[in-house]
Write a protein that holds these residues in place. Sequence first.
Motif, PDB file in Angstrom:
ATOM      1  N   SER A 159       0.832  -1.190   0.000  1.00  0.00           N
ATOM      2  CA  SER A 159       0.000   0.000   0.000  1.00  0.00           C
ATOM      3  C   SER A 159       0.876   1.253   0.000  1.00  0.00           C
ATOM      4  O   SER A 159       1.844   1.353   0.756  1.00  0.00           O
ATOM      5  CB  SER A 159      -0.915   0.015   1.224  1.00  0.00           C
ATOM      6  OG  SER A 159      -1.674   1.199   1.266  1.00  0.00           O
ATOM      7  N   SER A 160       0.532   2.207  -0.857  1.00  0.00           N
ATOM      8  CA  SER A 160       1.198   3.513  -0.890  1.00  0.00           C
ATOM      9  C   SER A 160       0.162   4.539  -1.320  1.00  0.00           C
ATOM     10  O   SER A 160      -0.393   4.447  -2.422  1.00  0.00           O
ATOM     11  CB  SER A 160       2.381   3.493  -1.867  1.00  0.00           C
ATOM     12  OG  SER A 160       3.033   4.744  -1.875  1.00  0.00           O
ATOM     13  N   LEU A 161      -0.133   5.510  -0.448  1.00  0.00           N
ATOM     14  CA  LEU A 161      -1.205   6.463  -0.678  1.00  0.00           C
ATOM     15  C   LEU A 161      -0.656   7.876  -0.857  1.00  0.00           C
ATOM     16  O   LEU A 161       0.450   8.189  -0.398  1.00  0.00           O
ATOM     17  CB  LEU A 161      -2.187   6.445   0.501  1.00  0.00           C
ATOM     18  CG  LEU A 161      -2.836   5.095   0.823  1.00  0.00           C
ATOM     19  CD1 LEU A 161      -3.727   5.229   2.049  1.00  0.00           C
ATOM     20  CD2 LEU A 161      -3.628   4.578  -0.371  1.00  0.00           C
TER      21      LEU A 161
ATOM     22  N   THR B  74      -0.177  11.886  -0.202  1.00  0.00           N
ATOM     23  CA  THR B  74      -0.177  12.721   1.005  1.00  0.00           C
ATOM     24  C   THR B  74      -0.188  14.189   0.604  1.00  0.00           C
ATOM     25  O   THR B  74       0.114  14.552  -0.530  1.00  0.00           O
ATOM     26  CB  THR B  74       1.074  12.463   1.864  1.00  0.00           C
ATOM     27  OG1 THR B  74       2.247  12.781   1.086  1.00  0.00           O
ATOM     28  CG2 THR B  74       1.150  11.027   2.322  1.00  0.00           C
TER      29      THR B  74
ATOM     30  N   THR C 177       2.712  13.502  -3.703  1.00  0.00           N
ATOM     31  CA  THR C 177       3.784  12.779  -3.024  1.00  0.00           C
ATOM     32  C   THR C 177       3.192  11.560  -2.326  1.00  0.00           C
ATOM     33  O   THR C 177       2.270  11.700  -1.508  1.00  0.00           O
ATOM     34  CB  THR C 177       4.480  13.676  -1.988  1.00  0.00           C
ATOM     35  OG1 THR C 177       4.996  14.836  -2.655  1.00  0.00           O
ATOM     36  CG2 THR C 177       5.608  12.930  -1.300  1.00  0.00           C
ATOM     37  N   PRO C 178       3.707  10.347  -2.626  1.00  0.00           N
ATOM     38  CA  PRO C 178       3.146   9.138  -2.004  1.00  0.00           C
ATOM     39  C   PRO C 178       3.780   8.849  -0.647  1.00  0.00           C
ATOM     40  O   PRO C 178       4.889   9.298  -0.341  1.00  0.00           O
ATOM     41  CB  PRO C 178       3.494   8.046  -3.013  1.00  0.00           C
ATOM     42  CG  PRO C 178       4.766   8.528  -3.640  1.00  0.00           C
ATOM     43  CD  PRO C 178       4.689  10.030  -3.668  1.00  0.00           C
ATOM     44  N   THR C 179       3.067   8.093   0.163  1.00  0.00           N
ATOM     45  CA  THR C 179       3.615   7.631   1.447  1.00  0.00           C
ATOM     46  C   THR C 179       4.629   6.516   1.205  1.00  0.00           C
ATOM     47  O   THR C 179       4.700   5.941   0.109  1.00  0.00           O
ATOM     48  CB  THR C 179       2.496   7.093   2.355  1.00  0.00           C
ATOM     49  OG1 THR C 179       1.894   5.964   1.703  1.00  0.00           O
ATOM     50  CG2 THR C 179       1.444   8.145   2.612  1.00  0.00           C
ATOM     51  N   ALA C 180       5.379   6.188   2.214  1.00  0.00           N
ATOM     52  CA  ALA C 180       6.291   5.053   2.136  1.00  0.00           C
ATOM     53  C   ALA C 180       5.469   3.777   1.965  1.00  0.00           C
ATOM     54  O   ALA C 180       4.398   3.639   2.558  1.00  0.00           O
ATOM     55  CB  ALA C 180       7.144   4.972   3.391  1.00  0.00           C
TER      56      ALA C 180
ATOM     57  N   ILE D  94       3.883   0.146   2.371  1.00  0.00           N
ATOM     58  CA  ILE D  94       3.618  -0.695   3.544  1.00  0.00           C
ATOM     59  C   ILE D  94       3.096  -2.047   3.060  1.00  0.00           C
ATOM     60  O   ILE D  94       2.019  -2.118   2.452  1.00  0.00           O
ATOM     61  CB  ILE D  94       2.578  -0.049   4.481  1.00  0.00           C
ATOM     62  CG1 ILE D  94       3.051   1.339   4.925  1.00  0.00           C
ATOM     63  CG2 ILE D  94       2.302  -0.942   5.672  1.00  0.00           C
ATOM     64  CD1 ILE D  94       2.000   2.108   5.688  1.00  0.00           C
TER      65      ILE D  94
ATOM     66  N   ASN E 256      -6.664   9.795   2.843  1.00  0.00           N
ATOM     67  CA  ASN E 256      -5.459  10.179   3.581  1.00  0.00           C
ATOM     68  C   ASN E 256      -5.364  11.691   3.809  1.00  0.00           C
ATOM     69  O   ASN E 256      -4.272  12.250   3.920  1.00  0.00           O
ATOM     70  CB  ASN E 256      -4.209   9.680   2.834  1.00  0.00           C
ATOM     71  CG  ASN E 256      -3.049   9.412   3.768  1.00  0.00           C
ATOM     72  OD1 ASN E 256      -3.235   9.111   4.947  1.00  0.00           O
ATOM     73  ND2 ASN E 256      -1.845   9.535   3.248  1.00  0.00           N
TER      74      ASN E 256
ATOM     75  N   VAL F 285      -5.857  14.128   1.787  1.00  0.00           N
ATOM     76  CA  VAL F 285      -5.286  14.870   0.657  1.00  0.00           C
ATOM     77  C   VAL F 285      -6.235  15.999   0.261  1.00  0.00           C
ATOM     78  O   VAL F 285      -7.465  15.853   0.278  1.00  0.00           O
ATOM     79  CB  VAL F 285      -5.044  13.922  -0.533  1.00  0.00           C
ATOM     80  CG1 VAL F 285      -4.637  14.694  -1.776  1.00  0.00           C
ATOM     81  CG2 VAL F 285      -3.975  12.914  -0.170  1.00  0.00           C
TER      82      VAL F 285
END
Length: 991
Positions: free
Chosen positions: A676-678, A680, A696-699, A701, A813, A815
């Motif tokens: 998963s990468s969402l 931000t 910009t995506p999250t790290a 998971i 998230n 956004v």
Amino acid sequence: MNKIDKKGYLRQAVHAICWSGVSALSLTALSVPSFAADATATSSDELGEIVVTGLRASLQKSLDIKKNSDGIVDAISAEDIGKFPDANLATAMERIPGVTVSRQSVSLTGTGGTSSAGGSQQITVRGFGPQFNETLFDGREVPTAIGNSNRGFDFGSVGSDFVGQVDVMKTPDASLSSGAIGATVNIKYPKPLDHPGMQLAGSVSGNENTGEDKIKPNVGLLFSDTFADDRFGILVDGASADSIVRGSHVNVQGWEGGNPATGSGLATCQLPGAPPCAYAPAATPPTGVPASAAATPSIKDWFIQDYGIYQEHTEDKRVGGRLVLQAKPVDGLELTLDDNYSKETLVQDQFGFSAWFNGNGIMDVTQAPDGTVTNFTQPGTPTDFQAQINQSVITTNTVGLNVKWKASEHSDYMFDAYQGVAKLNPGGQTSLDADVGYGNGPNGTSLGIVVPGGNNLPYPTGYGPGGVAANFINPSYIGSHVLVESYNQNTDTIDQFKLEGVWHDENLKFKYGVQFTHDDEALRAFTDLPYTWQMYAGYGPSPVGSGGVAPIPANLISNSFGTGSNFIHGWGNGGLLPPAIIAANGYAILNYLQGLNGAGMNGATDTKTCSNLSGPTFCTGKYIMYQNLGGSQDITENTVSPYFSMSTTAKIEDMPLRINVGARLEDTHVTSAGVSSLPTGQLTILATDHTAYSFTPTAPIPISTKSDYRYLLPNIDLSLGVTDALKLRLDASRTLTRAPLNDLTPDLNVPSGQRVGALNATGGNPTLLPYLSDNLDFGAEWYYAQNSYVSADAFVKEVSNFVVGGTVSQQINGVTLPGGSPAIFSVTSQVNGPSAEVRGIELAWQYSIGDTGFGFQSNATFVSTNKPYDPSNLTVSNFAVPGLANSYNFIPFYDKYGIQVRVAINHQNEHLQNYGQTQNNSQFGIEPTFVNATTYVDFSTSYDFNKHFSVYFEGLNLTDQAYSTHGRFKEQILDVVDTGRLFTLGVRAKL
């Protein structure tokens, strides 16, 4: 464990019939008279002796299989080894009652989609589409590596040269598989010990598509021999086939629904004659701007999101080989080892023009009474020309060992071990979309689309830079826009083990066993690094262009294709399309842009951008791909299936009754893993493309989910011989179809490259249960003459656990949009939903007119449901059963004196194909895709010079029927594709 649902009268009836069959076994046993499968046998003394060969021999074999089967089975049989009656399996199955074949031409993509190149591709059985039908090779599951797999099988990818028999089982065989809601198709291949002695067969042919004017070769060769008093045998075959098809294509990628209740839709200032809008229509006006009722969305609508005109050249190359070793070292023991390999390479060059529209940007809007936007303009619309090279390579290799042991007069045992591996793009075959064009500044045009309705193509108005049509493809106005590379690299591995025993005597056959299946599918998606695809984004060269655009040399975009009044046969308004559209080489554009080494690119002086995107490598202007984590997943299914079946015979008033009772337990455990990468922070509109956002995506998971389900699947088949010629059937069963693999992903996927006004995401559901169906069939068959019969079969299916897609609008998230307001995404996910009843009747008539050589096959299927699609239902949970359509097939033939002639007329009514469109951001849930009614006419003929040598000719789609689809309402055209006719001329030889 999921308990079996016993609600509903049909479920109760099915269970009562299935289990009451056990008591029927106590009836006095008597064998049913055997029916000869030899094609040269006579039907009765009264009919006289008629020797059938050629096509009629194949039809007689198929008729005997149908007549003697415990359940409802239709078959196509080869007359002899290496002499299947059709060049394509899907085309062959069109002759079977209840079966229709799709011939859609689908653009290849880097996500692993395939193209039928206008030929027969997938089947629908009794109204249930490809995903509801199961395909086996010699009783074994077939792996598939297609990334968007719905478990449907592409029959166009299987050459029929050396197929021995195809069984289409509409009622289940508990010892073979869990069945399928539509049908189970078992493709059987020849083995050396089945044909003692030396066999050598081969064929050579060439095919030509009317749009390409290129002859492509096809060859096949089979060798089989047995040794040591037929105790050992070897069979080797190989085939190579090549075809290329040109498609003329008008495409709308989505009809987006605007709903005032959700702050979307048309505002009154967008209607013809209205004063100009005070601001771009929106539920909330821009900060500091007074609200205007005229600019507030208040009218529901469906508008075109993306419009395009394309020409597609699709080449399909297939190679395959098969090795079979057999041995009977001692009496009663038979060992078979087989290895099958195939490789299919699809390459599509796609050229076209397209334009993107936003709901709040269109003006002068005219609507149909149902709300469909049928005429509009959009000021400042950019123009795009695509140069796409779409590739897909699929390799499949299966290895199996089968051991049969006759332990005694009454006992037999069988062990089967098998592994099948399918790979998509094992060499990293990449698809490319090189997009050039113009549009910003003075080049922007007030582009519009007119949707006339009927069999007329939607067409653009106001095209050309600044609205000057004469400069539509003028190279001096054209610069780079974006360039996207992508591919999927998937692997599907199936390990299957089966142990089976049979006890039998004259009146009873009891079969029991267990099967273990391990299915492991790894899906990987790759695409350009974020924003590298925007390195030279803009529209048109300076001074009239914008952004970091690079002028494209005229020699790279000088080729074009024409449209004309007959661009798509049977559809009007072709003459209103732009007369010529650029046909460029995407690789040439890629090499040119990379050869600039970053000079003048967007962000070349932006240190932050460079450092975020691999630093100096990105800043040299090279296109780099990375793994798209949201599109990657690993799915494992482990299934243990114990089963039994029992067959016997009895009498009812001197009428023989054949009874078959069976049951299969399917115990399945699923593990689904993904990453998963969402997004931000705040979305940013790209300066070089105002239709696109960056984020910009999250790290990443890692996530993983497990689920399991267990179902008992009973069945009973009763066949009563009222007379030697008249047979009645009653069949009851429960079957299942597993959910599409791509719906089992555990993560929320937010694709990069989000579009303004079209934010979207997809959510998987790894706990989806399979579709479950309780089935009841009642039929009658009258075999009134040699190679002739009439049959009628009525069926009811009560299907539960339908997998349905729901769309909700939500923030992800936290956004936000530029300016700080919440970013609302259209999120689509799958759930097990409602139940539905499907009912229908199949009618078939096959008649061979004495010894004249003339005859015909005809059949019709009529289906209906209690859950039809309702276009007026605007709730996001709108549900209907897909795939259901009335159909008919009529095939007159002549077969005598070595001459075989056959015409096949196949018709299918309009039907709901699926929920979903390429662009799918409607505020009324997932919009549907309907396939329009089609009638295809095919022709085939052959001449046998002697028993060793023949020549044949085949013509497909003689009437040049176009394939077309539409959305919620008939005027909402989605795809119209004309792939022309395909002709094949060849020779066959057999020693």
